[in-house]
Design an enzyme around this catalytic site. Structure first.
Site, PDB file in Angstrom:
ATOM      1  N   ASN A  34       0.829  -1.214   0.000  1.00 51.26           N
ATOM      2  CA  ASN A  34       0.000   0.000   0.000  1.00 51.26           C
ATOM      3  C   ASN A  34       0.861   1.262   0.000  1.00 51.26           C
ATOM      4  OD1 ASN A  34       0.955   0.108   2.575  1.00 51.26           O
ATOM      5  ND2 ASN A  34      -1.025   0.317   3.579  1.00 51.26           N
ATOM      6  N   ASN A 101      -6.144 -12.032   7.032  1.00 50.47           N
ATOM      7  CA  ASN A 101      -6.608 -12.057   5.639  1.00 50.47           C
ATOM      8  C   ASN A 101      -5.747 -12.980   4.776  1.00 50.47           C
ATOM      9  OD1 ASN A 101      -8.701 -10.234   6.062  1.00 50.47           O
ATOM     10  ND2 ASN A 101      -7.355  -8.464   5.780  1.00 50.47           N
ATOM     11  N   GLY A 104      -6.302 -16.617   5.510  1.00 54.84           N
ATOM     12  CA  GLY A 104      -7.558 -17.012   4.866  1.00 54.84           C
ATOM     13  C   GLY A 104      -7.346 -17.285   3.381  1.00 54.84           C
ATOM     14  N   TYR A 147       4.314  -3.075  17.401  1.00 50.45           N
ATOM     15  CA  TYR A 147       4.997  -3.983  16.473  1.00 50.45           C
ATOM     16  C   TYR A 147       5.174  -5.350  17.142  1.00 50.45           C
ATOM     17  CZ  TYR A 147       8.623  -5.494  13.126  1.00 50.45           C
ATOM     18  OH  TYR A 147       9.353  -6.160  12.165  1.00 50.45           O
ATOM     19  N   THR A 177      18.495  -6.531  10.071  1.00 53.91           N
ATOM     20  CA  THR A 177      19.026  -6.758   8.720  1.00 53.91           C
ATOM     21  C   THR A 177      19.242  -5.397   8.059  1.00 53.91           C
ATOM     22  OG1 THR A 177      17.825  -8.833   8.618  1.00 53.91           O
ATOM     23  CG2 THR A 177      18.527  -7.915   6.520  1.00 53.91           C
TER      24      THR A 177
END
Ligand code: UDP
Length: 329
Positions: A34, A101, A104, A147, A177
């Site tokens: 997004n 989501n 699923g 988080y 990382t």
């Protein structure tokens, strides 16, 4: 027939490297992002690649994709402490609703799903180095918890889908990382220090600088993730480089590499900043035959040369090659 993989967070640091890896291994790749913290610059080299499709989409909404799907790699999430402070609710949603989501979708498509968990699930660890069996020491209400707790929930939900729905799941716990395609201004220590060195500014050391981290070069991590994706092991696996260093040492090392005199500016240690962190990677070595290969000096050199080349804040608009309609429930 080519295997098809969906990579969420595709325009981000790790997601974009994963797109490259899976394309190089002959997969068809669908990227989704997004663009809250991701940047299309990270994917611009894939423009016109017939095996790659990109969707500008928020996975905290219902996710539908037509056609077959063999793998899902869930890497969509803000991943820097300053991002969690700016967008705390989105951070919680990416790890919780986003994971729900995608699990699923994995169930519906009979796809194998790998979720990106984190060393943050160990919190400010009382066990050192951290083994996968350690349950962690995490604050549920502090600024970083959005988080940490989202990722802990993510792991629980993933195991529930594995046990109850028999979904093929994989969990990687990623330690610090670094490498090309991080955002120079994302607040994490390596890009921040490099940016300050390139602008001839003092390095901002938080606290006394004796806190430790263990930094893994991105290419090593991506290889580890690739191996976990194809492996049968479904419990969490730590991936990271166990070479531990203090933040003071890191600042010194970066200045040495650039051949400059170190200037520092002390800042207050942020709330909830873990004092030490180092992965125990015995499990990854045994199960995946994997260990990091790139030395810190070599990785830091490559990262500095990347940041020297990128024009600041360059923005491009890339048109998705094909477009599917997403069905909202
Ligand atoms: N840090 C620092 N100066 C900065 C940014 C970070 O001293 O400008 C420290 C930070 O306090 C932490 C370590 O570097 O102890 C790693 O921070 P980062 O945000 O990269 O990752 P994380 O805390 O999530 O491991």
């Amino acid at each position: 027939m080519k295997k098809r993989v969906l990579i969420t967070g595709a325009a981000g640091f790790l997601g974009s490297h994963l797109c490259d890896k899976f394309l190089a291994k002959g997969f068809e790749v669908v990227g989704m992002d997004n663009l809250i913290t991701g940047n299309l610059n990270n994917l611009k080299h894939l423009t016109g690649c017939s095996e790659f499709t990109f969707y500008d989409y928020d996975i905290t909404n219902f996710v539908h994709l037509s056609g077959k799907l063999d793998f899902i790699l869930h890497f969509a999430s803000p991943a820097s402490p300053i991002d969690y402070l700016k967008i705390p609710i989105q951070t919680l949603k990416a790890g919780s609703l986003g994971t729900y989501n995608l699990l699923g979708l994995a169930k519906e498509k009979n796809a194998k799903i790998l979720i990106a968990s984190t060393s943050e699930i160990y919190g400010n660890p009382l066990e050192h180095p951290q083994k996968e069996s350690y349950f962690g020491n995490v604050d549920t209400i502090g600024p970083r918890c959005v988080y940490d707790e989202a990722k802990r929930f993510m792991e629980s939900l993933t195991m529930a889908y594995h046990r109850f729905h028999k979904v093929e799941t994989r969990i990687v716990r990623i330690f610090n990382t670094y490498g090309p395609r991080m955002r120079l201004n994302d607040g994490r220590v390596i890009p921040t220090f490099i940016g300050q060195i390139l602008e001839n500014k003092p390095l901002t050391i938080f606290g006394d600088g004796n806190q430790t981290r263990s930094f893994c070069y991105v290419d090593d991590l991506i290889e580890g993730i690739y191996r976990v994706t194809l492996n049968d092991y479904h419990y969490p696996i730590n991936l990271g480089n166990p070479e531990e260093i203090t933040i003071n040492q890191l600042a010194k090392e970066l200045c040495e590499i650039e051949g400059i005199k170190m200037k520092i500016k002390k800042r207050k240690l942020p709330k909830g900043d873990p004092l030490k962190r180092k992965p125990d990677i015995a499990k990854a070595k045994k199960i995946l035959g994997w260990k990091p290969k790139v030395s810190r000096r070599e990785g830091l050199r490559k990262t500095i040369s990347y940041f020297k080349k990128i024009p600041n804040e360059m923005e491009i608009r890339m048109q998705p090659k094909t477009f599917e309609t997403f069905i909202q429930r």
